[in-house]
Design a protein around this motif. Sequence first.
Motif, short mmCIF file in Angstrom:
data_model
loop_
_atom_site.label_atom_id
_atom_site.label_comp_id
_atom_site.label_asym_id
_atom_site.label_seq_id
_atom_site.Cartn_x
_atom_site.Cartn_y
_atom_site.Cartn_z
N VAL A 1 3.56 3.34 7.38
CA VAL A 1 2.90 2.03 7.34
C VAL A 1 2.76 1.63 5.89
CG1 VAL A 1 0.86 0.70 7.96
CG2 VAL A 1 1.61 2.56 9.46
N ARG B 1 1.46 6.51 4.54
CA ARG B 1 0.73 5.25 4.37
C ARG B 1 0.74 4.89 2.89
NH1 ARG B 1 -1.73 8.42 8.12
NH2 ARG B 1 -2.14 7.48 10.16
N LEU C 1 -3.64 0.18 7.49
CA LEU C 1 -3.09 1.44 7.01
C LEU C 1 -3.52 2.62 7.88
CD1 LEU C 1 -3.55 0.96 3.17
CD2 LEU C 1 -1.36 1.24 4.37
N HIS C 2 -4.49 2.38 8.77
CA HIS C 2 -4.97 3.46 9.64
C HIS C 2 -5.02 3.00 11.09
CE1 HIS C 2 -6.62 4.38 5.62
NE2 HIS C 2 -6.50 5.64 5.98
#
Length: 906
Positions: A168, A233, A159-160
């Motif tokens: 994402v 996200r 997610l990062h």
Amino acid sequence: MTYPLTVPERLLTWLDVERVLKQKTQLWSYLPEGVHSVDCYHDGMDIAYSGEEAGVKDWLQTVFGKAFFHAPWQLHLRAGDGVYPIRLEQVEAAPRPHRLPLYPLWREVAYLDDAPDSTSAVFDLPHAFTDGPRMVSFHSFKGGVGRTTALMTYVTARLHPADAQGPVKVLVVDADLEAPGVTFWLDEKNRPQVSFVQFLEAMHYPPVSEEASLNFFAEQLKKTSLNVDGSQRELFVLPAALDLAEIQDMPVQPGHLARNPNNPWILTDHLHALGKRLGADAVFIDLRAGLSELASPVIFDPRVEHYFVTTVAKQSVSGMCEVLRRLHAFHRALPAPQRQAAKPSVVISLLTTDLRRLPDFGLAKECIEQAYPPVNDVLDEGVEWLEAEFSPSLMAIGSVRDAFDLLKKSSLYASSAQEWATTAAAARKVVENRTAPPINRIDSAQALLEVCKREYAEHSAIDDWLVTEPLRNLGKHFANDIPNAVLVGAKGAGKTFTYLQICQSRNWSNYLQRVGEMAHDAAVAQQRIIFPVLWSGNVDGAARATVGNAKDAGIQQLGLGTQALTLSEIQRQIEANLDSEARHWDDFWADLIAASLGCSGRGLQAINEQLSAQGQSVVLVFDGVEDVFKKPSDAKQTKAIESLLKLVNRLGELPNQSVGALVFVRIDYVQAAIKQNLGQFMSRFSAFALTWNPESFLRLAYWLCAKAGIVGATVDRAQTLSVGELIEKLIELWGHKLGQTDSKEGHSARWVYAALCDLTGRFQARDLVRFFRFAAEEETKNPNAFWAERILSPESMRKAIPRCSHEKVKEATLEIQPLRSWSERMDAENITERSIPFSASSVSLQADELTALRELGVVYEDLDPSLGEKRLFLPEIYRAGLRFDLSGGRPRIQALLKKNLGKMPF
């Protein structure tokens, strides 16, 4: 002490009979000739056969031994001295009925044979996913080992991603249907009104259709998604159950879906379809621990990336090894590309500094490596190794958002998960860019091949060069003092090439400029004439002209009125003194220097005074020692070599020194000549040793690309790019990894480095040139269009390594006397059992040879006491050429390299 039970001792009930038969027939795949079927029931066994009854009897006698009786036909059961009747039915010979597919369940996989020559029971392969999310599972044998924490670490990283652009999305499925984990991390507002238990039921018994059920679950999950660090996200979580009562009564379990005869892989299909409807980039599945059929349908699916989490505790490791053994047996039947893609990862969790020091840590890795060994590639490990340090803060995660905050600080996040997320994003870009015009792979490979065909430095063009650390050190140390050093290097280290470059510089000031250094007094450095005294007889063409021009220019500048000595004249003088020993070798070298320079005086001091009086200074350069002294162990030749090596000492003692020397020599000649204080001698000149480290390995690879005009490389940038920039530029040459970008294959740069270096991290430049030559040649012969984004395909790179090894050994046995003696002895004694690791006695390796070969990096000795006598290893660059195999134990190539370097480069 306990002993393995014999088959008769194992038979307690009729179920043991069935287990033995499943094991002996590999789940009914190998019934003997004439036996058509065997069915075991609680009241007896039914055997349908054709042909002679005696054949059935012999088979049962072989399988069950003394537990079998044929008058009447029965088996003895130990529990209560029971009997198990055997009923025979003779049938007409007929083709064997078609087997149902092997189901991905422990009860079936347990009977697959993992023997190398086994052709295990067939199973229907799942259809590969061509688009949609990546499927990732986390499993452990024991609970409480940090499995869910490891999963959420990867979720956090995905997610990062470092270069995230665009949205994402990730779906997490809590599939632990006995002890849910992620389920309890959900806040009420993010807890959906559907569960994994309900998902299984809706897919197994869809009220309307599977499509309708999938759409419903996707809609429900969208209502309760979590947005992390902004709206781009998004996390969806499918909890195991809405409440614990739901998992106490589960009419439908994963194993039920896996028994679908038309598609045993339907559970993964459904989860993938759900993730696709959500627009997820990845689906993470947290599986039930242990040998549970709640987890097996996903564990054995080769389309899923598998992460197995264990501590170093014995029970956890033993269970994990059993899981990996069964997985390895299952994967053996996969086609090669899928088998490579299915490579599992093992996370050793909850590590501390003290745990790493315990034998349990090494034993855990040993056990796991043996449970899932590499199938083909000896340079890689069977599993991807990951390590996670213990952190008390991770023991108290109470919510998903807590996990995001805390896991970014974990060791697993930093060492592995971030890279995984980055390659996942990069892999998607590669797929998206497949529509772009591909690079001209074949022309590029041909250009690289042509450059590398000029393999030997003696025949290379010398219009430019790659400045490595030893050459830069030479400039730093002698920016102001007259150069005086011995440059030691193995064959292929670039001695002659460096010698030619120094000769081309003509004077020391030019050399300093070329390596980026500057003398305090440029005029003094300008006066230091570089003068070749001895050179290799193998130099030819432009290289020979370089030596001749340097000599002529030096003679002209010195103005002492001499004519240059030819190499043949010098060789005759050396041979004559070897025969007669008329002059002490110290005097011989002084006389040769005087004759070469045209000095009237004899002796080093007289030469120095004459040059000093005329305001001249000279740097003498020597190469080709191996050409004139072919037997360094011969006593006379040893004296000559020793005297030449110590010439720098004698010159250094001169007052107002105007004469310096650079002597290029092979390391085995130094070992042969310097009998006392060898370590001190080597240490003194270690800064100038012609060795190649990981950074110079990358620079040389890039420099060769520049010479070939490929990957956009330029010669000048080979000196200036950072390591990270070099790795990025070389991706177009050999790819990010040895497989696809998102695979668990080894990193290409690291793999090539490990293949070519010895087990202490040293490698020779010529080996890299040779590798590129063979790999490019393979690519031009058999181009693989699949790898459109790189010049060298993994197949070509793998094929190049054995060829490199054979050439390396062929060359090294001519140059290294201990290696030649050992190799010839093994052949003479017909030693065919050559397995790694090995003991010296098993391959007739003598103590003095072992000492020498260990110093040269040909043999590596691992001092781990658990290895016993078999503690000797060969680097891969020597293994194939010396005809050694790895059947004697696990490869450990990367493990040993990592241990010696502290960490793997790149």
